[in-house]
Design an enzyme around this catalytic site. Sequence first.
Site, PDB file in Angstrom:
ATOM      1  N   LYS A 118      37.628  25.834  33.919  1.00 37.41           N
ATOM      2  CA  LYS A 118      37.879  24.714  34.826  1.00 37.41           C
ATOM      3  C   LYS A 118      38.149  23.406  34.079  1.00 37.41           C
ATOM      4  CE  LYS A 118      36.246  22.620  39.113  1.00 37.41           C
ATOM      5  NZ  LYS A 118      35.222  22.650  40.193  1.00 37.41           N
ATOM      6  N   MET A 166      45.540  63.579  53.385  1.00 34.65           N
ATOM      7  CA  MET A 166      45.665  64.345  52.147  1.00 34.65           C
ATOM      8  C   MET A 166      44.337  64.960  51.737  1.00 34.65           C
ATOM      9  SD  MET A 166      47.885  65.491  50.078  1.00 34.65           S
ATOM     10  CE  MET A 166      49.377  64.507  49.963  1.00 34.65           C
ATOM     11  N   GLU A 216      42.159  38.467  47.733  1.00 30.98           N
ATOM     12  CA  GLU A 216      42.768  38.495  46.402  1.00 30.98           C
ATOM     13  C   GLU A 216      43.505  39.801  46.147  1.00 30.98           C
ATOM     14  OE1 GLU A 216      39.241  35.656  46.110  1.00 30.98           O
ATOM     15  OE2 GLU A 216      39.564  37.673  46.924  1.00 30.98           O
ATOM     16  N   PHE A 235      27.202  30.012  37.763  1.00 25.60           N
ATOM     17  CA  PHE A 235      27.628  30.426  39.105  1.00 25.60           C
ATOM     18  C   PHE A 235      29.077  30.886  39.087  1.00 25.60           C
ATOM     19  CE2 PHE A 235      29.513  29.212  43.268  1.00 25.60           C
ATOM     20  CZ  PHE A 235      28.826  30.123  44.057  1.00 25.60           C
ATOM     21  N   GLN A 236      29.309  32.057  39.645  1.00 31.34           N
ATOM     22  CA  GLN A 236      30.627  32.693  39.726  1.00 31.34           C
ATOM     23  C   GLN A 236      31.264  32.889  38.347  1.00 31.34           C
ATOM     24  OE1 GLN A 236      33.048  30.703  42.771  1.00 31.34           O
ATOM     25  NE2 GLN A 236      32.234  32.132  44.298  1.00 31.34           N
TER      26      GLN A 236
END
Length: 578
Positions: free
Chosen positions: A183, A491, A71, A133-134
């Site tokens: 959903k 750096m 993602e 869930f999620q």
Amino acid sequence: MDTQITNILSKKEMREKLLKPDYLSGSEILLRSLLLEGVDCVFGYPGGSVLYIYDAMHGNKDFRHLLTRHEQGAIHAADGYARATGKVGVCIATSGPGATNLITGIATAYTDSVPLVIITGNVPTSVIGTDAFQEADIIGITMPITKHSYQVRDVKDLSTVIREAFHIASTGRKGPVLIDIPKDVSADKTTFIYPEEINIRGYHSTIQANSQQIEKLLGAIEEAERPVILAGAGVVHSGAHYELIEFVNKTKIPVATTLLGLDGFPSAHDLWIGMPGMHGTYTANTAIQNCDLLISIGARFDDRVTMKLNGFAPHAKIAHIDIDPAEIGKNIKTQIPCVGDIKSVLTLANSLAKPAQSEAWIEQVSENKEKFPLKYKDDDQVLKPQYVIEMIHETTKGEAIITTDVGQHQMWAAQFYKFNHPRSLITSGGLGTMGFGFPSAIGAQIGNPDRLVISINGDGGMQMCAQELAICAIHNIPVKVVIINNQVLGMVRQWQEIIYEERYSQIDLAGSPDFVKLAEAYGVKGLRAQTKEEAQLVWKEALETPGPVVIDFVVPKNETVLPMVLQGKTLSEMIMEE
């Protein structure tokens, strides 16, 4: 001409087809709305809460989706697409971990004012708030790093929300807007009605500047003897590249460009004096410290530009042109504020502008530019990173789109690659996001299929999103991926050397993969160079290769980015290359 007319007709017919008031699911409404907004590619990764959306994509020949391998790769690609095209970038992720994997990318876009629409799925409305869930409160998590956000609870609101999201993302001070779609909303059906016009109460950006403030600015310019323009990313966001050139030519004022403004003004112009700040040029930093009028155009006085605030531009009257009134006076006290779209402000200013009294000043600045150029200790026996950047510039003549990751290579690219056109430098400026460089190049290439796109990375940042090599191979996305490989977090090492008295801690990247073999494992050509001669040969081969190429340039560990101004010091206190 006939082909052009056919294309116009087909676009009109397509729009008429998309606008039909069909009875559609939320997922179908989303895809239609994106197409109506002119979206030609969405970057994403599916999961449970967005499966209705991905099901709607199945067999939809009008809709293009690019499946990334993470993602974070999706949102950085959308960001690169937006910066390189000026259009709104779009990405999709599922709920919970899919959505939270976008957070760094959202913050990157927010800090640099990049227009994105981020679409996340969520659990069904009936279980929101139950730790399903999620499930994650992505609205709450991202509220500080989005320009606006929506959670759509009714499918009837979806088309309006999408229309508003694109408007908010792409107007005023641009930025990311998040749309969270549960959903069940993506599955629910309603008659599709897409609003052609919207009016968002309380959201009105100032485009036209106050003419009296512009007159004050022009009056100050006519009186100034040592003026400097500080041009930032706002010039690019506004599309004011040509207006700025005209303004400079009329007013005879030297121009320093910030990191994100480097491509907003041509480096070949006689009055360009380079990048100011921590790793800025001697000419730019000295000019700012000695000027009597400093005009910030679309720059926000970032701390890496100003360094010690109470020692910044100590002799200057400050003028600030910006579309966001919150930026004016935030860091630096401003005597002449001009709130408005930069293109609009400069267009009006150019109709009245007269030159400053800057002849002697230009002569002095030009002398500094000649006397104190950017330089490094070259070595015929060693491949220096600065040499690699110079070689890339010389072979592309400044015509490529350059993306960078974050670190020493980013600063060397800013110093030694010279830009001719706007939207040619894609880099994470405000947040400094490692892992941004390569996936942003994928988005830039998708948005500009006919241009050469070069991604310059360190060996550290490259490993944060290297998995996106898969989609370059699968889709033959011809990005040239340059790795400045010094086997160390460069750096961090530089700071530890200079500030922490050579106490090197946790910077060794030994054990990193063989980048040539890594590229080949994904089906991408891999090349390596350790000398100047090898560098020239492999770079020539890379440019002649029609598909993606990874080029591993092995360079010394101990090279530093100079000039450098230490934190707590003023721009006058530069560490220079001997």
